[in-house]
Structure formats: C-alpha cells, structure tokens
Design a protein around this motif. Sequence first.
Motif, short mmCIF file in Angstrom:
data_model
loop_
_atom_site.label_atom_id
_atom_site.label_comp_id
_atom_site.label_asym_id
_atom_site.label_seq_id
_atom_site.Cartn_x
_atom_site.Cartn_y
_atom_site.Cartn_z
N ALA A 61 0.83 -1.22 0.00
CA ALA A 61 0.00 0.00 0.00
C ALA A 61 0.86 1.26 0.00
O ALA A 61 2.01 1.26 0.45
N THR A 62 0.30 2.33 -0.54
CA THR A 62 1.00 3.62 -0.57
C THR A 62 0.38 4.64 0.38
O THR A 62 0.92 5.74 0.54
N GLU A 63 -0.75 4.30 0.97
CA GLU A 63 -1.40 5.18 1.93
C GLU A 63 -2.25 4.35 2.89
O GLU A 63 -2.55 3.18 2.64
N VAL A 64 -2.65 4.99 3.98
CA VAL A 64 -3.45 4.31 5.01
C VAL A 64 -4.93 4.40 4.67
O VAL A 64 -5.42 5.47 4.28
N GLY A 65 -5.61 3.27 4.76
CA GLY A 65 -7.04 3.25 4.47
C GLY A 65 -7.84 4.07 5.47
O GLY A 65 -7.55 4.09 6.67
N GLU A 66 -8.90 4.75 4.97
CA GLU A 66 -9.68 5.64 5.82
C GLU A 66 -10.52 4.89 6.85
O GLU A 66 -10.75 5.39 7.95
N ARG A 67 -10.97 3.70 6.51
CA ARG A 67 -11.88 2.97 7.41
C ARG A 67 -11.16 1.96 8.29
O ARG A 67 -11.78 1.37 9.18
N ASP A 68 -9.89 1.75 8.05
CA ASP A 68 -9.18 0.69 8.78
C ASP A 68 -9.07 0.97 10.28
O ASP A 68 -9.15 0.05 11.11
N ALA A 69 -8.89 2.24 10.65
CA ALA A 69 -8.77 2.56 12.07
C ALA A 69 -10.04 2.21 12.83
O ALA A 69 -10.00 1.67 13.94
N GLY A 70 -11.20 2.49 12.21
CA GLY A 70 -12.48 2.16 12.85
C GLY A 70 -12.67 0.66 13.01
O GLY A 70 -13.20 0.19 14.03
N GLN A 71 -12.23 -0.13 12.02
CA GLN A 71 -12.36 -1.58 12.09
C GLN A 71 -11.46 -2.15 13.19
O GLN A 71 -11.87 -3.04 13.96
N VAL A 72 -10.24 -1.64 13.27
CA VAL A 72 -9.32 -2.11 14.30
C VAL A 72 -9.82 -1.73 15.69
O VAL A 72 -9.65 -2.47 16.66
N ALA A 73 -10.48 -0.58 15.80
CA ALA A 73 -11.05 -0.15 17.08
C ALA A 73 -12.08 -1.15 17.59
O ALA A 73 -12.22 -1.37 18.81
N LYS A 74 -12.83 -1.79 16.69
CA LYS A 74 -13.80 -2.80 17.10
C LYS A 74 -13.12 -4.02 17.71
O LYS A 74 -13.60 -4.60 18.68
#
Length: 327
Positions: A121-134
Amino acid sequence: MSTKFDERQLDRDAEGSDSIPPDRAATRSFWNWFGAVFGIVVLVGAVALYVTGRDDPVAEQPTVTEPEAAPPVAEEPAEEPLELEDEPSVTTSGQSSSVLLGIYVVDSFGFHGMEETYAEATEVGERDAGQVAKVLAATDAVDWPTELTEAATVFRGDVAGLHEALEAGDLEGVRSGLEAVHGSQHDLSNGVYAWLAGTPVAEPTADSGDQVAEVIEIDMFDFGYTPEAIDLQAEVPVILRFTNSGKLEHEAMVGDGHMQEEWAAAGQEGGHDPRDGHHGDLMAVTVLPGETQDLEVMIDEAGTWYMACHITGHYEQGQIATINVNA
C-alpha cells in the motif's frame, strides 16, 4: 246365716292345714333347705372371685415380652479426607463463552490479509482505524482467565499501537504494528485453545524483531510513581503496567524533558483534562483510582526521558518519574 258360713269356713281351713301328708311336707322342707344352701354357695363364690381379681397384680397387667437384644454393630473406621496438592481451577461456562467469542472476533478479522495488503500500500485506508477499534473493544470486553491475561495484554497493546498508527496515517507505523499484531495474535489464539483443553499455556512473546515484550509494574499514587526511575533499551518495546492506588485519577505521559515542559505549560495556561483528546498518538495512558492499564512503549533514541501526570496541579506536586533509555 252368715255366721254359720264363717264358722264352717274356719273349720275347713284349720282342718286343711293339719291334713298335709307327711311325705309331702318332708319334700318341701328338703328343697327349701337346698335352695338356701345353693344361694349361699353362689354368693360366696361370687365374692371370692371379686376379691381374687382385685388382689392379683398379675391379672391386672398384661404380659410384656421383652425384645431380644440386637447384636452389636461393628463401627466402621472414619474415612480420612483426601488431600489435594493443588486445587483444580474451575472454569465457568460464562467465562468460556466470553473467551471463545473474543478469539472468534480476533481470528475472523483478517490481520494476516491486512498485513499483506499494507506491504504494497501507498497510503493508510480511511476505514481501517475504525475496524481495528472494534477488535480493540472486543478484546477489552472479554473476561480473560489468569492463564491468558499476559497474552491478552500483549495482544491488546499491539492492537492499540496499530490503531494509533492508523489514525495518524503513519504507513510505516501501520506495517510494523501489523507485524507485531500478527505474532501476538497467534500467541493468544494458541493460548486460548490450550486453556480450553486444560494444557499449559505458553508464555507470550511480542513479534517485533523477535524481541520479548517485558512487563514493568508501576504504581501510581497521590502524587508520584513507584519506582521513581526505570531503565529501558532503545528500540525495544516494553509494556508499562500502571496501577492507580491513589484516590484521584492520574495519567502517565512519556516524553523527553522538552515535551514535559511544554505539556506542563499548556496545563498551566488553560487547565487540563486528560479526557480532552490531546493524547492523540502520544505514548500516554489515563488510569482511574483502583484500576490498571497497560501502555506499550518503544523509545527510539537513547537518553533521559520522563513519564509525568499533567492533570492540573499534579505535575507541580512532583508526579514525575525518570526513564533511562540505553543505546
């Protein structure tokens, strides 16, 4: 005329009384005597029976047959209680269900696939932080048994570090965080199934350069830390486990001397609430009285660092400890 009749009648009566034959008179006399004697005998017999029945104690009391004595019963020796060297741990069904649900969420998330994705990947996904928070919330909700507490703590620290890197948009931090989570997830998962099977749980390790994540116990109180100084190795992750034994809420913010002074000045100018979100991706943790929280720390540069509480007034009262970071 009546006089003559009466005289004749009297003559007949007198004549009749003297005219009973001798044999009949004897017979009558015998029966009169016999009747008198018989009556006396019957009366005497009745009296005798009555008196005998009252005076005889045996006649009044029924015959009682005493039971035969029962043979003596031999006393059995009392059984001695079994002595158990170690009491087996009791696993409740509720705790097992909680652990199984938690590890299902963790294993189903797909950290391995996420690690492969971020390798290119070249950038961080926008929704990944929310998924990891779960995943982080699910891990915190599990009632982990004592045997799995350390593995769960290491895994939670790695997930928390990954979540901070995702929120900060730190691509390299995300890659290293995923590598650490990959290893600690396997440790936790293997530990869960060993625990359910009743076999020993292996000691967890942090998969960050194959280095073991050391756990350092730190006591928070009003107003300070014990120990007052700790030694760390640069670029080696450790888990600082803070327990708040005081009556007030405290925090620990890790940074060098310059950072500590800036935070202290900010608190003096406008006041400071540890829940205002200023922590961001800093190495910091807030702990309520009587609770315990873990903070994963990895300092890249050798030197003297500090951890301090910047809740209004706490830093000024000396709530600060030294971190000696060795190269």
